[in-house]
Scaffold this active site. Structure first.
Site, PDB file in Angstrom:
ATOM      1  N   HIS A  85      47.726 -14.530  57.467  1.00 32.71           N
ATOM      2  CA  HIS A  85      48.320 -13.240  57.151  1.00 32.71           C
ATOM      3  C   HIS A  85      47.797 -12.219  58.147  1.00 32.71           C
ATOM      4  O   HIS A  85      46.640 -12.299  58.582  1.00 32.71           O
ATOM      5  CB  HIS A  85      47.960 -12.825  55.717  1.00 32.71           C
ATOM      6  CG  HIS A  85      48.774 -11.699  55.184  1.00 32.71           C
ATOM      7  ND1 HIS A  85      48.501 -10.372  55.461  1.00 32.71           N
ATOM      8  CD2 HIS A  85      49.860 -11.694  54.367  1.00 32.71           C
ATOM      9  CE1 HIS A  85      49.383  -9.603  54.844  1.00 32.71           C
ATOM     10  NE2 HIS A  85      50.221 -10.376  54.173  1.00 32.71           N
ATOM     11  N   ASP A 108      53.169 -16.496  50.019  1.00 33.24           N
ATOM     12  CA  ASP A 108      54.281 -17.442  50.091  1.00 33.24           C
ATOM     13  C   ASP A 108      53.855 -18.879  49.796  1.00 33.24           C
ATOM     14  O   ASP A 108      54.700 -19.722  49.502  1.00 33.24           O
ATOM     15  CB  ASP A 108      54.921 -17.398  51.487  1.00 33.24           C
ATOM     16  CG  ASP A 108      55.518 -16.045  51.797  1.00 33.24           C
ATOM     17  OD1 ASP A 108      56.317 -15.571  50.975  1.00 33.24           O
ATOM     18  OD2 ASP A 108      55.184 -15.459  52.835  1.00 33.24           O
TER      19      ASP A 108
END
Length: 391
Positions: free
Chosen positions: A274, A328
């Site tokens: 991320h 996700d």
């Protein structure tokens, strides 16, 4: 091309690829601590909201800065339920979309079309009447689940299911998607999934909202632009890629070889890493807990076991680099367990994130300026035009 690190007081233009680390706005909506895996909405920890709040209450918090009173929440909830239906001409337009159209493309088009049915009053300074702003927020939050669910059924030749006013936001969305009223646990899981996806500071889709809003375009155009940004595989579309990856791996026994092959080729591993978090995304932790709750009622499946094994393997190979599971990584596994089609995962993300986008839209029109960043030109200069016959 290297990243330039130049102080703001030097007077020299600086360049950071992707605007990494460059503040583009001031906001009081959400806060992220990427080093410690911490996320707050208006100062309240996401774990507290996931445990105690509802999506409707969280949306109010994001939009108005404080938790609502019982009367405010009841009135807001009533408005959302009342505005779920969409114009029949919007549905007629959706019937003309190709069956192969991705749900995100359908959602982007229909949200933009909503602006023609709900004209937005423009003002010279972009200032909003509070009632007008509130109605825009109610309209978009209420109608986006209906748009997603309607297209999901129409593309298979089925009529859309009309929304029910007696169900919560999460329960009604699930009902319109599946035709079945959710069990209490399913409703709660959908509700928490919407809460944890509702806002996340200055991401690509939020920035898209701000850029369009800064021109004083109508809010439906701003949210349509955000949906377009969210559709990209480097943003919201990554949850689909995670399931494709897990299906490709096929078994826990094959996970080691798959991961080692990816690492040797220096390829990205879906759901890991991320731009902000250097530890496990707190939203991934919450979604993983939801899945475990769900399996207590419905049983586990190989997909989750593969994902969990990949996470364990990545701790020793990528953990020291700050590459950990993001939101996700587990969201798609939860949705699949609920029987939701893979290409609807990102639209569900949008149904949730519209609350955050609208909160930033309100901030932008309140205090923001027109976005007009500069660039560093690296092309040729002082060139002479050459007639075509001499080229």
């Amino acid at each position: 091309m290297t990243e330039n690190k130049i102080t703001a007081t030097s007077g020299i233009a600086c360049y950071s690829p992707g605007l990494a680390g460059i503040p583009a706005a001031e906001s009081s909506i959400s806060y992220v601590d990427g080093q410690h895996g911490y996320l707050e909405y208006r100062g309240i920890d996401i774990e507290q909201l996931a445990e105690h709040s509802s999506f409707e209450e969280t949306a109010w918090l994001l939009l108005y800065g404080t938790l609502p009173t019982a009367d405010e929440l009841a009135a807001f909830d009533k408005e959302l339920r009342h505005h779920r239906r969409v114009k029949f001409r919007i549905r007629d337009m959706m019937k003309c979309f190709p069956e192969s159209a991705h749900p995100m493309d359908s959602l982007q088009a229909t949200v933009a079309a909503l602006g023609m049915y709900y004209p937005f009053p423009k003002s010279e300074k972009g200032r909003l009447d509070p009632k007008t702003a509130h109605q825009v927020c109610v309209n978009l939050i209420a109608k986006m689940p209906t748009l997603v669910a309607a297209h999901a059924r129409m593309r298979h030749g089925d009529d859309p299911i009309a929304p029910r006013d007696d169900l919560s936001h999460a329960a009604n969305f699930f009902y319109m998607l599946t035709g079945e009223e959710p069990y209490p646990l399913t409703e709660r899981i959908m509700d928490v999934a919407l809460i944890v996806h509702a806002e996340h500071t200055m991401n690509a889709s939020t920035f898209s909202t701000l850029v369009v809003a800064s021109t004083h375009a109508d809010p439906y155009s701003s949210i349509s632009a955000a949906i377009g940004a969210l559709a990209g595989p480097l943003h919201g579309g990554a949850n689909e890629d995670v399931l494709h990856m897990l299906d490709e791996i096929g078994s826990v026994e094959a996970a080691d070889a798959y991961l080692n092959n990816k690492l040797s080729k220096k390829e990205k591993i879906s759901g890991l890493g991320h731009r902000v978090y250097k530890t496990k995304d707190p939203r991934a932790t919450l979604l993983q807990k939801l899945y475990v709750e769900l399996t207590e009622k419905m049983g586990s499946d190989p997909t989750y076991e593969i994902a969990r094994h990949i996470e364990e393997l990545s701790k020793s190979t990528l953990g020291s680099k700050g590459v950990c599971p993001n939101v996700d990584f587990y969201s798609g596994i939860v949705y699949r367990k609920l029987g939701i089609a893979t290409d609807l995962f990102t639209p569900i993300f949008a149904v949730s994130r519209v609350a955050g986008w609208l909160a930033h839209w309100k901030e932008q029109l309140g205090d923001g300026r027109l976005y007009r960043p500069n660039q560093i030109y690296r092309g040729l200069r002082d060139q002479t035009y050459v007639p075509i016959e001499k080229r």
